[in-house]
Design a protein around this motif. Structure first.
Motif, short mmCIF file in Angstrom:
data_model
loop_
_atom_site.label_atom_id
_atom_site.label_comp_id
_atom_site.label_asym_id
_atom_site.label_seq_id
_atom_site.Cartn_x
_atom_site.Cartn_y
_atom_site.Cartn_z
N PRO A 1 1.37 15.92 -3.65
CA PRO A 1 2.24 16.92 -3.46
C PRO A 1 1.84 17.74 -2.17
O PRO A 1 1.83 18.74 -2.17
CB PRO A 1 1.61 17.72 -4.53
N LEU A 2 1.69 16.79 -1.09
CA LEU A 2 1.45 17.20 0.45
C LEU A 2 2.36 16.41 1.18
O LEU A 2 2.58 15.29 1.03
CB LEU A 2 -0.22 17.26 0.61
N ASP A 3 2.98 16.99 2.21
CA ASP A 3 3.54 16.50 3.39
C ASP A 3 2.34 16.18 4.26
O ASP A 3 1.99 16.77 5.16
CB ASP A 3 4.45 17.26 3.93
N LEU A 4 1.74 15.00 4.21
CA LEU A 4 0.45 14.54 4.90
C LEU A 4 0.62 13.71 6.02
O LEU A 4 1.28 12.81 5.77
CB LEU A 4 -0.53 14.02 3.73
N HIS A 5 0.06 14.03 7.32
CA HIS A 5 0.51 13.41 8.46
C HIS A 5 -1.20 13.27 8.86
O HIS A 5 -1.81 13.98 9.04
CB HIS A 5 1.26 14.19 9.65
N VAL A 6 -0.94 12.01 9.54
CA VAL A 6 -2.39 11.13 9.88
C VAL A 6 -2.32 10.85 11.41
O VAL A 6 -1.51 10.45 12.24
CB VAL A 6 -2.79 10.12 9.39
N ILE A 7 -3.38 11.68 12.28
CA ILE A 7 -3.86 11.54 13.57
C ILE A 7 -4.93 10.55 13.73
O ILE A 7 -6.05 11.00 13.26
CB ILE A 7 -3.92 12.74 14.19
N ASP A 8 -4.82 9.35 14.20
CA ASP A 8 -5.85 8.47 14.33
C ASP A 8 -6.33 8.54 15.75
O ASP A 8 -5.84 8.12 16.62
CB ASP A 8 -5.43 6.93 13.81
N LEU A 9 -7.80 8.89 15.96
CA LEU A 9 -8.39 9.00 17.19
C LEU A 9 -9.07 7.69 17.65
O LEU A 9 -9.46 7.57 18.71
CB LEU A 9 -9.29 10.16 17.33
N GLY A 10 -9.22 6.59 16.61
CA GLY A 10 -9.65 5.37 16.90
C GLY A 10 -10.37 4.81 15.72
O GLY A 10 -11.50 5.61 15.34
N GLY A 11 -10.00 3.82 15.02
CA GLY A 11 -10.88 3.34 13.80
C GLY A 11 -10.58 3.68 12.63
O GLY A 11 -11.20 3.18 11.69
N LEU B 1 -7.62 3.77 11.15
CA LEU B 1 -6.73 2.99 10.46
C LEU B 1 -6.58 1.53 10.72
O LEU B 1 -7.00 1.08 11.60
CB LEU B 1 -5.03 3.35 10.81
N ASP B 2 -6.20 0.75 9.75
CA ASP B 2 -6.28 -0.84 9.88
C ASP B 2 -5.24 -1.39 11.12
O ASP B 2 -4.31 -0.32 11.59
CB ASP B 2 -5.42 -1.45 8.74
N ALA B 3 -5.80 -2.17 11.89
CA ALA B 3 -5.05 -2.44 13.32
C ALA B 3 -3.78 -2.92 12.96
O ALA B 3 -2.99 -2.86 13.87
CB ALA B 3 -5.85 -3.54 13.99
N ALA B 4 -3.49 -3.33 11.62
CA ALA B 4 -1.94 -3.85 11.44
C ALA B 4 -1.08 -2.55 11.07
O ALA B 4 0.21 -2.83 11.11
CB ALA B 4 -2.10 -4.77 10.13
N ALA B 5 -1.85 -1.18 11.09
CA ALA B 5 -0.83 -0.26 10.86
C ALA B 5 -0.05 0.26 12.01
O ALA B 5 -0.62 1.15 12.85
CB ALA B 5 -1.72 0.94 10.40
N GLN C 1 -4.01 1.31 4.25
CA GLN C 1 -4.13 0.95 5.78
C GLN C 1 -5.31 1.92 6.18
O GLN C 1 -5.48 1.97 7.51
CB GLN C 1 -2.75 1.13 6.23
N VAL C 2 -5.70 2.71 5.43
CA VAL C 2 -6.73 3.90 6.07
C VAL C 2 -8.21 3.18 5.89
O VAL C 2 -8.51 2.92 4.73
CB VAL C 2 -6.70 5.19 5.10
N VAL C 3 -8.66 3.13 6.85
CA VAL C 3 -10.14 2.36 6.92
C VAL C 3 -11.24 3.69 7.06
O VAL C 3 -12.55 3.26 7.17
CB VAL C 3 -10.40 1.23 7.80
N SER C 4 -10.76 4.83 7.41
CA SER C 4 -11.96 5.91 7.95
C SER C 4 -12.60 6.04 6.73
O SER C 4 -12.09 6.33 5.49
CB SER C 4 -10.93 6.97 8.16
#
Length: 860
Positions: A644-654, A656-660, A669-672
């Motif tokens: 129930p959230l409009d959730l946005h992701v900012i990846d600073l490195g490592g 997310l999966d490299a294929a994302a 695809q989240v590996v954090s």
């Protein structure tokens, strides 16, 4: 803080908004890394103060320089992270630098002996800065202990410096070192190749050539069958840092090859793995110099290594001896399964066990020089290499070495064909689970309530248990009680003069409280799993902080033992006095309570104070990173998930999966590590299966009334953001009138791991919002957090636990975030606070039992 970074952010948008976030995280990570290095240095300094390991002024200068370097690195990174200058911290560092100046002088190796070569019969512990650890230990074994060692001599660090000066290598080495980037392994390889080539093409100075040949003749005489070994003896080697396997050894040399082979040993000081090892351990290249041991080789019947304690089970009063046929390298490099013998430390010793695997090959001297592999005679392949009498003789020598050096020893030995023992090397034995080794404790029959804890400070203490669950429990702490807590804390220093011992379920032996325990010489166990449930308040126990256990009752045989502590080898020497003076400026911790008025830069009197202050404050600066997410530009990617959230992701490195690669990402695809744990909780099937909740219409009208009379400025933005790396998470949830921020780090370094959580707001009246906040506080306390609740604001912290524990709590917070979304309207009375909290902690997320007057609402 936000104003500064907001302006900075605006200026840098054209270069990519991600740079700002990455800078913030990079500086935050630099603080955590430097803090971990400093904690290890503090622990190392504590051990070196025992005086049981050989060290010289080079070590003292290196320790002081490293302490200042890492502290300054923390301060500089904190300035960049917070966006504010820190003049108070710089003043504290300058004061400390001035106090250390008489001890440190100019950084750089300064040998105390000008001779280029010294026979081992004239080498002792006082020459360690000039000959290195291996040579100094050989001299001590031969002279002070009186054990048989091979004939040999030391090529000093003055000889190393003469080689550098003659070939003008100093500037070239510095230039190559400056090009090394720890993040680029290829740069390390390039620097190593450049430096080693310089050594191999260099000329041995004529005066050094003459000294080597003359001393060789003096020590060994002439002989066509003479074979020699050259072994590294670098400054710092075989001391607190073992440098095991980092430098070169050459076996089976003929005298004619001695001078040229010497250059190979010097060059190995700059092998890729040696440079990397020094970087990883914070050893300054300016403090590094290479001494070399030149030893006569015998073609032994058998060789091996021996330990005066079992390194994997230091509580056992046993020695361990390994043996192979021929030369010793096959005993340690896995080429042959060695014989293994265990002997008691009694007099006379008992052979506890022995095993003799089949050994089909051995390493031997080659007639023309060098070494070669040969088959073991068939009749000897399954036979033991040592007789019982030889084992007993070797065992006695091990105990003599431990007694002389004052600590367990790792020894290399050889047996000649006449049955005589020779000792080739000794160094401090690095034990599993810490540096402390128990005396030979008596057997006791008291029940063990806890076992397997890590020893932060050795000793034995007994008294009634006093459980400490919060700061209030420290008030009126009984004299002679045993402090038992879930987690270590520097605040316990308030009662360390009254406590008999400290036991905590969690904590690191390199942490702040462990340092304080050693300073107070208070027996302390950390990592005592289950202590809070296995022990009870007022129960009398004996804390055995040698073997890492808690025994029931008062165990007199342990308390009356008072083992004699061998005087440290270095105690009373000028260099030990210098280390003690340095430690006074590094080790003590005065800033123990972050909430105290005196927790300020102006009160930092030691390096430990500076690191403690920065480490605590950096979390506050990093917590505010969520304020920047609302202007995240094109970095953020939407998470596709049933939330129930409009959730946005900012990846600073490592994170997310490299294929994302697409703009929208999936949960898988989240590996954090921390974000994945939070999502597991938020996506718990028990939460997703809930039906729309029955709510009190009075609560609904309270929400609607506030919405009608509020301004738009009271509402937070509708987007939520997760800023992630592989180990880091900053999650900000801004939905309607609720604002939650979670900041977490989840890695392998326990001292760096934490969760900070803050929640504020609500859509109902003040009373209902406060009830909701108190209910959330109870839930967080149930998850193990330390919680503060004021009005509608909750602040919670969970820190310095293993990654698995951090991940488990993040899952709990994830469930909590979803469970509490619509709670304002459910808070009809005071009873709802406890009912909702207990329901959550019991795993019941249905909200059953809440009073309802009809109506179903699905607004937040």
């Amino acid at each position: 803080m936000f104003g500064f970074f907001g302006r900075l952010f605006t200026r840098r948008r054209d270069t990519g908004v991600d740079v700002l976030f990455k800078d913030r995280y990079t500086n935050f990570k630099a603080i955590l890394d430097a803090n971990s290095e400093l904690l290890r240095l503090l622990s190392s300094m504590d051990r070196m103060l025992e005086g049981k390991t050989l060290f010289g002024m080079a070590h003292v200068r290196s320790q002081g320089a490293r302490a200042l370097f890492y502290a300054a690195r923390m301060v500089q990174a904190y300035e960049r992270l917070s966006g504010r200058a820190q003049p108070g911290l710089h003043l504290a560092l300058e004061t400390l630098r001035g106090g250390m100046a008489p001890l440190l002088g100019d950084i750089g190796h300064r040998p105390s002996v000008a001779e280029l070569t010294v026979p081992h019969v004239r080498v002792g512990r006082q020459m360690i800065d000039s000959v290195g650890g291996k040579n100094a230990n050989l001299g001590e074994m031969a002279g002070a202990v009186g054990l048989p060692v091979p004939r040999g001599f030391a090529l000093t660090t003055a000889a190393y410096q003469a080689f550098l000066d003659h070939n003008q290598l100093g500037p070239e080495i510095d230039k190559a070192h400056r090009a090394v980037d720890p993040e680029r392994p290829e740069s390390l390889m390039e620097a190593s190749q450049i430096i080693q080539t310089l050594f191999l093409h260099g000329e041995v100075p004529p005066e050094l050539d003459r000294a080597i040949r003359a001393t060789s003749l003096e020590v060994f005489g002439l002989g066509d069958d003479l074979r020699l070994a050259l072994r590294s003896s670098a400054i710092g080697e075989d001391g607190e840092l073992s440098f095991a396997g980092q430098y070169k050894t050459i076996l089976g040399l003929t005298p004619s090859r001695l001078v040229e082979s010497y250059k190979l040993i010097l060059a190995s000081l700059f092998s890729p793995r040696a440079i990397a090892y020094r970087l990883a351990n914070g050893v300054l290249s300016e403090e590094t110099a290479m001494g070399v041991a030149c030893l006569e080789m015998v073609d032994p019947l058998a060789s091996g290594v021996a330990y005066s304690r079992d390194p994997m089970a230091p509580g056992k009063a046993e020695t361990v001896i390994n043996a192979v046929w021929g030369l010793g390298p096959y005993a340690v490099d896995g080429r042959v399964d060695p014989d293994t013998y265990r002997l008691s430390r009694s007099d006379p010793p008992e052979i506890i066990s022995s095993s003799s695997p089949v050994k089909t090959v051995m390493l031997s001297l080659r007639p023309g020089g060098g070494v070669e592999e040969r088959p073991v005679p068939e009749e000897d392949q399954g036979q033991p290499c040592l007789t019982p009498n030889q084992l007993r003789s070797l065992n006695a020598c091990l105990l003599r070495l431990e007694e002389h050096f004052g600590s367990p020893q790792d020894v290399e030995w050889a047996l000649d064909h006449s049955g005589g023992l020779l000792f080739l090397q000794c160094r401090p034995l690095h034990m599993a689970g810490g540096a402390f080794v128990p005396p030979d404790l008596p057997a006791v029959d008291a029940p063990a309530l806890l076992e397997g804890a890590a020893v932060a400070c050795p000793g034995v203490g007994s008294g009634p248990i006093h459980m400490v669950r919060d700061e209030a429990d420290l008030a009126g702490f009984p004299l002679g009680a045993v402090l038992v807590a879930e987690h270590s804390s520097p605040l316990y220093s308030l009662v360390m003069t009254r406590a008999a011992a400290v036991v905590t379920e969690h904590g690191s032996v390199t942490g702040h409280m462990a340092s304080l325990a050693r300073e107070y010489r208070l027996p302390a166990l950390l990592g005592a799993a289950g202590a809070m449930t296995a022990l009870r308040n007022g129960q009398v126990v004996t804390v055995d902080a040698w073997l890492g256990r808690v025994l029931d009752g008062r165990v007199e045989p342990l308390l009356t033992l008072a083992p004699e502590q061998a005087r440290g080898l270095m105690e009373g020497t000028p260099v030990h006095t210098a280390l003690r003076s340095l430690a006074d400026l590094v080790l003590p911790l005065n800033l123990t309570d972050p909430k105290a008025p005196g927790f300020e830069p102006g009160n930092c009197r030691t390096v430990h104070d500076v690191m403690r202050y920065v480490h605590e404050r950096c979390y506050e600066a990093m917590f505010a990173i969520s304020d920047l997410a609302s202007d995240q530009g094109e970095m953020a990617r939407k998470l596709e998930a049933p939330l129930p959230l409009d959730l946005h992701v900012i990846d600073l490195g490592g994170g997310l999966d490299a294929a994302a690669l697409s703009r929208n990402i999936r949960v898988d695809q989240v590996v954090s590590a921390p974000f994945a744990a939070l999502l597991r909780g938020m996506l718990d099937e028990r939460l997703r299966s809930q039906e729309p909740r029955p709510v009190d219409m009075g609560g609904f009208m309270s929400v609607m009334t506030r919405q009608m009379f509020s301004t738009e400025r009271e509402r937070f933005g509708e987007k939520s953001y997760a800023i992630i790396t592989d180990k880091y998470l900053n999650f900000s949830s801004r939905v309607g009138y609720h604002y939650g921020v979670l900041d977490a780090y989840c890695g392998q370094t326990v001292n760096s791991n934490y969760i900070n959580f803050q929640f504020k707001g609500g859509a109902a009246d003040d009373i209902r919002r406060n009830r909701r906040a108190r209910a959330i506080g109870i839930m967080l306390e149930g998850l193990g957090f330390r919680v503060e609740v004021e009005k509608d604001t909750i602040k919670a912290r969970f820190a310095k636990y293993p990654c698995e524990e951090i991940a488990s709590r993040l899952e709990g917070v994830g469930r909590l975030l979803i469970y509490t979304r619509q709670m304002d309207m459910l808070m009809k009375d005071e009873g709802s606070v406890d009912r909702l909290a207990r329901s959550f902690l019991n795993g019941d997320f249905s909200h059953n039992g809440q009073p309802s007057t009809g109506g179903t609402v699905t607004a937040d």
